[in-house]
Design an enzyme around this catalytic site. Structure first.
Site, PDB file in Angstrom:
ATOM      1  N   GLU A  42       0.739  -1.290  -0.039  1.00 22.86           N
ATOM      2  CA  GLU A  42       0.018   0.142  -0.049  1.00 22.86           C
ATOM      3  C   GLU A  42       0.703   1.321   0.073  1.00 22.86           C
ATOM      4  O   GLU A  42       0.541   2.137  -0.696  1.00 22.86           O
ATOM      5  CB  GLU A  42      -0.958   0.092   1.184  1.00 22.86           C
ATOM      6  CG  GLU A  42      -2.024  -1.236   1.089  1.00 22.86           C
ATOM      7  CD  GLU A  42      -3.123  -0.673  -0.143  1.00 22.86           C
ATOM      8  OE1 GLU A  42      -2.928   0.242  -0.663  1.00 22.86           O
ATOM      9  OE2 GLU A  42      -3.583  -1.944  -0.608  1.00 22.86           O
ATOM     10  N   TYR A 125      -6.283   6.786   3.831  1.00 24.89           N
ATOM     11  CA  TYR A 125      -6.609   5.637   3.009  1.00 24.89           C
ATOM     12  C   TYR A 125      -5.898   4.231   3.434  1.00 24.89           C
ATOM     13  O   TYR A 125      -6.175   3.391   3.609  1.00 24.89           O
ATOM     14  CB  TYR A 125      -5.973   6.186   1.838  1.00 24.89           C
ATOM     15  CG  TYR A 125      -5.858   4.916   0.779  1.00 24.89           C
ATOM     16  CD1 TYR A 125      -6.931   4.299   0.180  1.00 24.89           C
ATOM     17  CD2 TYR A 125      -4.645   4.206   0.498  1.00 24.89           C
ATOM     18  CE1 TYR A 125      -6.924   3.169  -0.545  1.00 24.89           C
ATOM     19  CE2 TYR A 125      -4.560   3.134  -0.091  1.00 24.89           C
ATOM     20  CZ  TYR A 125      -5.488   2.547  -0.539  1.00 24.89           C
ATOM     21  OH  TYR A 125      -5.349   1.361  -1.371  1.00 24.89           O
ATOM     22  N   ASP A 143      -9.884   5.959  -2.359  1.00 22.30           N
ATOM     23  CA  ASP A 143      -8.357   6.419  -3.111  1.00 22.30           C
ATOM     24  C   ASP A 143      -8.811   7.210  -4.437  1.00 22.30           C
ATOM     25  O   ASP A 143     -10.339   7.259  -4.569  1.00 22.30           O
ATOM     26  CB  ASP A 143      -7.518   5.375  -3.358  1.00 22.30           C
ATOM     27  CG  ASP A 143      -8.029   4.329  -4.429  1.00 22.30           C
ATOM     28  OD1 ASP A 143      -9.499   4.432  -4.512  1.00 22.30           O
ATOM     29  OD2 ASP A 143      -7.219   3.644  -5.153  1.00 22.30           O
TER      30      ASP A 143
END
Length: 367
Positions: A42, A125, A143
């Site tokens: 991520e 996020y 996102d």
DNA sequence: CATTCGTGGTG
DNA sequence: TCACCAAGAAT
């Protein structure tokens, strides 16, 4: 009772999950959804495309397979593994965060919003992504993909970045979420945005939720999400010097904060208006290192595009003139004289790395 | 809230 | 060649 025009919103989520399970790309971080692997992926995926991340992720996980191995690493080595991926504070923060996870959470990646947000580099996020992808918690993620997909499904006529747009996107993403399947639901939304509901030329004919897309129905897909105009970039000329003496090359480490923090580079700087790159280089070497130099020859020109400016890098070989001067660098975190072969041990910005390649190519061909 | 922080892919 | 921009966070 269930006529197709009037389905409940949660069926959007169910359709997305089914589509994802049948059509998902085979990506390395989808093997086991380990919290550490999800976390690393991520961070790497922030503002970076999947294709660019995959090789970096594989190499990273081989060298730093878990939190302890990362926490024990040096910043220089971490940056070396990040070299070329951009946004280097991500790598530095990941290292700091790994050490924090060791100290504060016994080496286990946190599974609560509050604890995750303590980690540098983990924002709204990424915290939600780790909670849902690694731990399958029922939280939505928002996102750029989710913003775009939602803006089109809802035919949102305000920017998804605006306070109102933000609320609407989050409300929709929360409403569509399939309880117990957040791991697949969130990835479905993002995968759809990456593969089908793309910024330009979306493949609506292949979209599993096209039947309920208001933008498609209204013919506004190309105008969603509504975008704000982008500022134009600035043109920059930079002179850069490969300073050599006694077979070694001078490199310096950029200070904390700002552009390319912690990376190594060759000295040089911006050419002023109406200043040739050669003159600029001699001036910068004097200012930056306190060394008078003589330019030997030109290595070449490297063009490089950043988000906000375009740079033409003029690179020169140079030597101290007279020889044997003491180098007194200003405004750098560290400096070194290294053998050419050692340049691979330090992380450089991409444009510098390309210059190194050009240097070696010239050396191979020349001598 | 606006700006800063990289890079390579793509049409 | 060029314009756009991708699984955001920090300040």
């Amino acid at each position: 009772m269930c006529h197709s025009q009037d389905r409940t919103p949660s069926e959007v989520g169910r359709d997305l999950v089914q589509w994802f399970l049948e059509n998902q790309r085979d990506l390395p971080w989808r093997r086991d959804y380990s919290p550490y692997g999800v976390w690393v992926s991520e961070i790497m995926l922030q503002q970076t495309q999947v294709a660019a991340v995959v090789p970096y992720y594989l190499r990273w996980m081989k060298r730093f397979p878990d939190v302890p191995s990362l926490a024990a690493a040096t910043e220089d080595e971490v940056l070396l593994y990040w070299e070329g991926l951009g946004y280097y504070s991500r790598a530095r923060n990941l290292l700091k965060a790994a050490r924090l996870v060791m100290e504060r959470f016994g080496g286990r990646v946190p599974d609560t919003e509050a604890d995750l947000r303590v980690l540098p580099g983990v924002g709204p996020y990424t915290a939600s992504a780790i909670l849902s992808l690694a731990y399958n918690r029922d939280v939505p993620v928002v996102d750029g993909n989710v913003e775009r997909v939602a803006a089109r499904l809802l035919d949102l006529d305000v920017s998804a970045k605006s306070p109102e747009g933000r609320r609407e996107v989050l409300r929709a993403a929360t409403q569509w979420l399939v309880p117990g399947k957040a791991r697949f639901y969130n990835q479905a939304l993002m995968e759809l945005g990456a593969v089908i509901c793309t910024p330009a030329h979306p493949k609506c004919l292949a979209c599993p939720v096209a039947a309920r897309c208001l933008a498609l129905r209204h013919g506004t897909v190309e105008n969603r999400p509504v975008r704000s105009p982008r500022p134009r970039w600035e043109e920059l000329r930079v002179a850069i010097g490969v300073l050599r003496e006694n077979g070694k090359i001078y490199i310096q480490k950029r200070p904390e904060g700002g552009l390319f923090a912690g990376l190594w580079e060759f000295p040089g700087g911006k050419a002023l208006e109406a200043e040739t790159p050669r003159v600029a280089l001699v001036r910068e070497m004097e200012e930056e290192l306190g060394v008078r130099v003589k330019i030997v020859d030109k290595i070449g020109v490297v063009r490089h595009a950043y988000t906000r400016f375009r740079v033409t890098l003029h690179a020169y070989r140079c030597v101290p003139d007279p020889p044997g001067q003491i180098v007194r660098p200003r405004a750098c975190a560290a400096w070194k004289w290294v053998r050419p072969s050692e340049l691979d041990l330090f992380a450089f910005p991409a444009a510098n790395r390309r210059l190194i390649q050009a240097l070696r190519k010239a050396a191979d061909a020349g001598s």
